[in-house]
Design an enzyme around this catalytic site. Structure first.
Site, PDB file in Angstrom:
ATOM      1  N   GLU A  86     -33.614 -10.346 -25.491  1.00  0.00           N
ATOM      2  CA  GLU A  86     -33.570  -9.980 -26.904  1.00  0.00           C
ATOM      3  C   GLU A  86     -32.318 -10.456 -27.626  1.00  0.00           C
ATOM      4  O   GLU A  86     -32.348 -10.701 -28.821  1.00  0.00           O
ATOM      5  CB  GLU A  86     -33.683  -8.456 -27.037  1.00  0.00           C
ATOM      6  N   SER A 464     -64.525  53.022 -17.785  1.00  0.00           N
ATOM      7  CA  SER A 464     -63.799  54.007 -16.979  1.00  0.00           C
ATOM      8  C   SER A 464     -62.350  53.642 -16.727  1.00  0.00           C
ATOM      9  O   SER A 464     -61.609  54.452 -16.155  1.00  0.00           O
ATOM     10  CB  SER A 464     -64.523  54.208 -15.641  1.00  0.00           C
TER      11      SER A 464
END
Length: 849
Positions: A86, A464
């Protein structure tokens, strides 16, 4: 010489014009130039990550995947690869590279094509942080000036570090850390030279050079990178030749999830998004550490899945997924192609039936592998008719399967078996009763098919499971575990409606006056109603509110004693924790701490502790309890030794928060004792006085004396529950259908060739209980049983089992019972009462709810 002077003047004039043009351009764009000093404090956008309490990654949220690294953490060859490709003169120029610009211009003039870029690494940083990718002259001018400013502000290494962390490298990966993970499933330090070259070649065109979708282009670009590295001397010829000879091995790797727990990760994500907003939550790099234990979460998910499969299979086989062929079998390649259209699901795999023998079948999976299903893996598949009816048990594999069918199969841990996608829903949640930390949370069978979190969102009738709270109110008003409550039918007329309320026991059997302990252990409905009447409806509702239930969910009628309120599993497990911790209502929580990308803790839980605030002890004391209190205060896990907690009642420090004590420690102890009888029963079986609690299976499976729990079933078995605990872990399991109108039904079969079928209803012990049993067995495996000594204020007395009065005999007709001091009986059983029959006529144990 005149022409020479004129030439010098011309060049000088052009130079002045150039300088003027540059100055003009600079002042033209100056108002739009960003403040590059923000790069000094730049915060890279990193995703939100959710972890378990022991550091296992649960989930990751955010569009951009980034793993920020320091420059020292990036391998030198990778940095060299970027620089060689680059910006070879990166460490020499001041943001723009005139030589590079001239070289690029020369190539363009001679070839007519833009074959070589002139952007430096600094210019790419400028573009990535401050500019768009629009190809305009103004943007390029801005890029140049920003680059010069960056070079004046930052060192070269600082610029390069920003670059390798910010650059987009395809597949939503930003920076080399994320790219290494996405393409190779590695840490950046583990990359090979060819792999580094692939990544370094991506900035030019991340999509077209992608090594997953464009391997040929990626390889060509990689080789260019390697050639440049060789040309500038970063690698030698041998390294170059070896690297270009290697194949492209990249493939997609998602985030490395260590623990799949989607319901809790969604809760954590929602929490942070609501607090910070989506943008900050998804890009701020926050790490959320939840209270979830990875080991317990896996145990919970397995237990829930196995329990749901078990329910689904005993209700029958609903048939094939689809038919792949009827007469002429497909070729293996065609079969696998069709199977690959269906993904694996909750441990199940799609398969095609190849052949069916007498009591075996051969199937093929999507990989082309053949698997034999034994009779043990097929024989469960009675035909599904309704949730209440199933067909006859199959005798041959052909009664169930035929070649050409696509079916589901799964490995149950012992063998491969036929399977199907369950329709029933379930939830499981457990928490630490001493501070409310949620240790496991499973909101459903499959998050993929339903994101509905039943732990926190599903309000279902409690059945219950409500009875321990009813009896708690009665105990606080004066009842004892030995109090006789009439187990007889109730008929309450409603003059306004012209009807009568007749609550019934399940099964419909009545045994007359029965001790409270037995009534709760055997979930006797009419006794619960009478206990509620003794405490009073208003007092009972007030008791339920104390336990954390919403008053709006509590009907003001006697049906409340049988569980008509609708509540969430999280509310239920929190309420049951009160019995486990000595009477304190802790606040459930699921986030331990939140950390920033820099590792700073920005939020940390301060849970409510189930104890009394620690008191400063005298400097010197011979009091052993004061010494234990001091030792407990210094402990980081103050509730590890429960026997000490029961005596000291203190923990935490001056910054701690404390849970309110909503019932006395004595009441919590007595209810826990009764809930132990739900599991272990009582009496003496050898003498004919033994009896089961409704959860007798838990005693066999979990097989620990420090567990207590309660079953729960609603009308028509629409909801089934099991909630229970030991001193360190409380857990609730719910099973039902998301459609409230659907019943869980019954299972039926012909026993021993009998003409008439035996039918058994789904209920808490049978439907939700096995999930609780399996989870608690695995969760508590390897941990010692926790002794639970009676707290101060509890006494014991030998009572007669039939009357609850004091007993002089020491045989099987009596036992020691616990009482709150001052409530123990004072009257002895008479000789006439002593001769009464105390045998409790037990129905079939499988019928208990």
């Amino acid at each position: 010489m005149k022409w020479f002077k004129r030439l010098l003047i011309a060049f000088f004039s052009l130079g002045l014009l150039g300088i003027g043009a540059i100055a003009a351009a600079y002042f033209y764009v100056l108002p739009d130039l960003p403040d590059v000093t923000t790069l000094k404090t730049v915060k890279l956008q990193t995703p939100l990550r959710i972890y378990s309490s022991d550091g296992k990654l649960i989930s990751q949220f955010g569009e951009k995947r980034r793993i920020p690294l320091t420059l020292e953490e990036v391998p030198k060859p990778l940095l060299q690869a970027f620089i060689a490709t680059e910006d070879a003169r990166f460490y020499e120029h001041r943001g723009i590279d005139p030589i590079g610009i001239l070289r690029a211009a020369s190539v363009m003039l001679t070839t007519g094509q833009k074959k070589q870029g002139a952007s430096t690494i600094t210019m790419q940083v400028a573009r990535n942080f401050f500019l768009t990718r629009d190809k305009t002259i103004i943007r390029k001018v801005k890029e140049i000036f920003i680059s010069i400013h960056i070079e004046q502000l930052l060192t070269k290494d600082e610029i390069l570090e920003l670059y390798v962390n910010r650059i987009y490298l395809g597949q939503r990966a930003y920076g080399v850390g994320a790219a290494a993970q996405v393409y190779y499933g590695k840490q950046v330090s583990e990359l090979t030279l060819p792999e580094m070259a692939v990544i370094a070649g991506l900035p030019k065109a991340p999509s077209t050079l992608n090594p997953i979708t464009s391997k040929a282009r990626a390889k060509a670009r990689r080789n260019v990178v390697l050639m440049r590295m060789n040309e500038v001397g970063y690698i030698n010829s041998a390294e170059y030749q070896a690297a270009i000879a290697s194949p492209i091995t990249a493939k997609y790797h998602g985030a490395v999830i260590d623990l799949y727990a989607p319901y809790i990760s969604e809760m954590a994500r929602d929490y942070l998004v609501e607090k910070l907003g989506e943008e900050e939550a998804y890009t701020g790099g926050y790490d959320i550490y939840t209270t979830i234990s990875s080991k317990l979460q896996l145990d919970a998910q397995k237990a829930l899945r196995n329990n749901v499969y078990s329910y689904d299979e005993r209700h029958g086989y609903r048939g094939r997924v689809k038919e792949l062929w009827t007469k002429t079998a497909l070729e293996p390649e065609e079969i696998t192609a069709k199977l690959k259209q269906t993904g694996a699901f909750q441990g199940m795999l799609p398969a095609a039936v190849l052949s069916v023998n007498e009591q075996t079948a051969t199937v093929m999976n999507a990989k082309g592998e053949t698997i034999e299903l034994s009779w043990d893996g097929i024989k469960w598949a009675r035909k599904f008719i309704t949730n209440k009816r199933q067909g006859k048990a199959p005798k041959l594999a052909s009664d169930v399967l035929k070649p050409g069918e696509q079916v589901w199969i799964r490995n149950n841990g012992s063998f491969w078996q036929l399977s199907q996608v369950p329709l029933v829903a379930s939830a499981l949640v457990s928490l630490d009763p001493h501070d409310g930390a949620i240790r496991t949370l499973v909101g459903g069978f499959s998050f993929y098919t339903s994101q509905y979190n039943r732990v926190t969102q599903a309000k279902r009738q409690l059945g219950s499971n409500i009875k321990p709270f009813i009896y708690s109110a009665a105990l606080e008003k004066g009842y004892t575990l030995a109090t006789l409550i009439n187990n007889a039918p109730i008929n309450k007329p409603d003059t306004r409606q012209g009807t009568a309320w007749r609550p019934k026991n399940s099964p419909d059997i009545y045994g007359g006056p029965t001790r409270l302990r037995v009534g709760l252990a055997q979930s006797i409905n009419v006794m619960s109603v009478r206990a509620m009447r003794y405490a009073g409806l208003d007092a009972t509702i007030a008791e339920l509110v104390k336990f954390g239930f919403d008053p709006a969910d509590l009907p003001r009628n006697e049906s409340i004693a049988l569980g008509s309120p609708s509540v969430t599993p999280l509310q239920v497990v929190t309420a049951f924790s009160v019995f486990a911790n000595g009477g304190y209502l802790v606040e459930p929580y699921f986030i331990e701490r939140v950390k920033t990308a820099n590792g700073d803790i920005v939020e940390e839980a301060n849970p409510t502790l189930a104890c009394k605030p620690v008191m400063t002890a005298p400097a010197a004391s011979d009091d052993p309890f004061a010494a234990m209190a001091n030792e407990l205060q210094a402990s980081t896990t103050p509730l590890e030794n429960l026997s000490v907690v029961n005596e000291v009642h203190q923990c935490g420090d001056e910054d701690s928060r404390y849970a309110p004590q909503i019932i006395s420690e004595q009441t919590a102890f007595l209810v826990t004792e009764a809930l132990k009888s739900v599991i272990w029963g009582g009496g003496n079986w050898s003498k004919g006085t033994g009896w089961n609690g409704t959860a007798w299976r838990a005693a066999r499976v979990v097989n620990r004396r420090d567990i207590a729990g309660k079953t729960g079933t609603t009308n028509e078995s629409r909801d089934t529950w099991f909630s229970g605990f030991n001193p360190k872990l409380a857990t609730t399991v719910w099973v039902g259908f998301d459609d409230h109108s659907q019943e869980l039904g019954r299972t039926s079969w012909n026993a021993n060739g009998a003409k008439d079928q035996i039918s058994l209803a789904e209920a808490g012990a049978k439907t939700a209980g096995p999930g609780w049993n399996e989870f608690m067995k695995d969760a508590l495996a390897g941990t010692p049983e926790v002794p639970m000594s009676p707290p101060e204020g509890i006494v014991s007395a030998r009572i007669d089992l039939a009357t609850g009065k004091l007993a002089r005999k020491t045989d099987y007709t009596s036992k020691f019972e616990y009482f709150i001091a001052g409530t123990e009986p004072t009257e002895y059983v008479t000789e006439q009462e002593d001769n009464s029959d105390i045998f409790i006529d037990e129905p079939d144990e499988d019928l208990f709810q």
